[in-house]
Design a protein around this motif. Sequence first.
Motif, PDB file in Angstrom:
ATOM      1  N   GLU A  53     -23.462  10.794  -6.065  1.00 56.47           N
ATOM      2  CA  GLU A  53     -23.662  11.924  -6.636  1.00 56.47           C
ATOM      3  C   GLU A  53     -22.302  12.966  -6.490  1.00 56.47           C
ATOM      4  N   GLY A  54     -21.367  12.378  -5.535  1.00 58.97           N
ATOM      5  CA  GLY A  54     -19.936  12.754  -5.571  1.00 58.97           C
ATOM      6  C   GLY A  54     -19.270  12.921  -4.460  1.00 58.97           C
ATOM      7  N   ALA A  55     -18.683  13.430  -3.659  1.00 62.06           N
ATOM      8  CA  ALA A  55     -18.017  13.990  -2.057  1.00 62.06           C
ATOM      9  C   ALA A  55     -16.983  14.925  -2.661  1.00 62.06           C
ATOM     10  N   THR A  78     -17.425  20.457 -10.826  1.00 61.80           N
ATOM     11  CA  THR A  78     -17.274  21.653  -9.226  1.00 61.80           C
ATOM     12  C   THR A  78     -16.994  20.692  -7.828  1.00 61.80           C
ATOM     13  N   GLY A  79     -15.649  20.711  -8.596  1.00 61.08           N
ATOM     14  CA  GLY A  79     -14.813  19.633  -7.002  1.00 61.08           C
ATOM     15  C   GLY A  79     -15.309  18.205  -7.007  1.00 61.08           C
ATOM     16  N   THR A  80     -16.042  17.727  -6.759  1.00 63.64           N
ATOM     17  CA  THR A  80     -16.580  16.688  -6.248  1.00 63.64           C
ATOM     18  C   THR A  80     -15.759  14.787  -7.186  1.00 63.64           C
ATOM     19  N   TYR A  81     -16.031  14.529  -5.797  1.00 63.99           N
ATOM     20  CA  TYR A  81     -15.049  13.159  -7.000  1.00 63.99           C
ATOM     21  C   TYR A  81     -16.514  11.970  -7.335  1.00 63.99           C
ATOM     22  N   THR A  82     -16.413  11.156  -8.167  1.00 68.65           N
ATOM     23  CA  THR A  82     -17.061   9.837  -8.503  1.00 68.65           C
ATOM     24  C   THR A  82     -16.242   9.014  -8.109  1.00 68.65           C
ATOM     25  N   LEU A  83     -16.769   8.005  -8.561  1.00 71.80           N
ATOM     26  CA  LEU A  83     -15.905   6.984  -9.469  1.00 71.80           C
ATOM     27  C   LEU A  83     -15.795   7.046 -10.663  1.00 71.80           C
ATOM     28  N   GLY A  84     -14.805   5.932 -11.354  1.00 72.00           N
ATOM     29  CA  GLY A  84     -14.007   6.727 -12.170  1.00 72.00           C
ATOM     30  C   GLY A  84     -14.261   4.965 -13.244  1.00 72.00           C
ATOM     31  N   ARG A  85     -14.017   5.699 -14.859  1.00 73.68           N
ATOM     32  CA  ARG A  85     -15.059   5.036 -15.859  1.00 73.68           C
ATOM     33  C   ARG A  85     -13.602   3.293 -15.837  1.00 73.68           C
ATOM     34  N   ARG A  86     -12.932   4.223 -15.612  1.00 77.11           N
ATOM     35  CA  ARG A  86     -11.797   2.692 -14.915  1.00 77.11           C
ATOM     36  C   ARG A  86     -12.385   1.576 -14.929  1.00 77.11           C
ATOM     37  N   LEU A  87     -12.707   1.730 -13.658  1.00 78.53           N
ATOM     38  CA  LEU A  87     -13.376   0.210 -12.617  1.00 78.53           C
ATOM     39  C   LEU A  87     -14.198  -0.201 -13.775  1.00 78.53           C
TER      40      LEU A  87
END
Length: 301
Positions: A32-34, A68-77
């Motif tokens: 959900e994001g950190a 909203t400023g949260t970080y999730t894993l990106g699509r490059r992965l």
Amino acid sequence: MADISEEASQKYRIPVIERMVDVFALLERTPEGATIREIVKAVKLSRTTVYRMLNTLSAHDFVHRSPTGTYTLGRRLLTLAAHVAPNVASYDLLAIAQPHLNQMSDVTGEGGKLTVLSGDEILVVAASQGRGQYALTASAGQRLPIHAGAAGKILLAFSPQEDIERRLTKLEALTNQTISDPARMLEELALIRERDWARDTGEQMVGVHAFAAPVRDASNAVIAAVSIPFVAGVEERRVEEIRRTVIATARTISKDVAGASKDEPAADIPMTVAPSANKHASVAKRSNAAATRGRVGHVKA
């Protein structure tokens, strides 16, 4: 060569990369994001250092920052992951599948996708765009429920029995067509293993149908699903064309995966598939007629 000692192993590690791995591990646990505050607390670095790390990873699409400023894993992965075959086998699933997905879309005019298991969801790792007026668009990176939709049901049907039983407790009804009763879902999964293909009649989204078929490796294990979603209401001849093309595409990808595997002998995908390592005794006892319809590598409309 002697084994590297634990002390030497620690000595030759790079601390900033260790912390970056910690960031990835945290984001993996929090889909959900950190927030940056949570990441700073987890990796025990200064806010400035963490911000610079995240900014660099974001610039290369390894992480994604939401509005909203949260970080999730990106699509490059996703791109990297798609090039790592199951069990680190010696083939590139994405490179093998993409041309066949493109051809599938050329034949049908519909968008297609390749999905794999990702936890208790499925993940789109490759997609092809349809040219038809009502073609539905899929894109790599989409996460979808495993129990509602043709591709998800394929991957669920060929999962280990203990995973199926665990996931039967999470059958959320997304539409009035979603199978939310565990007993009915077990019947559906048995039928899918018998047919070796699955159909969605609006279970994930109202008015959207789909067909899916399994992709297998050289050991006959199901590693992915090929599917085509399409708008409900098309004529039956068109529906049958989509079904046949999905089955044919999945088989062609499976044969290419088997042929590309260096660790295991290339095997022709059998017309009647023997039970695989997932211990389902009823796996894919297809009729000869159904198998013949789907055997074509290059399908003509």
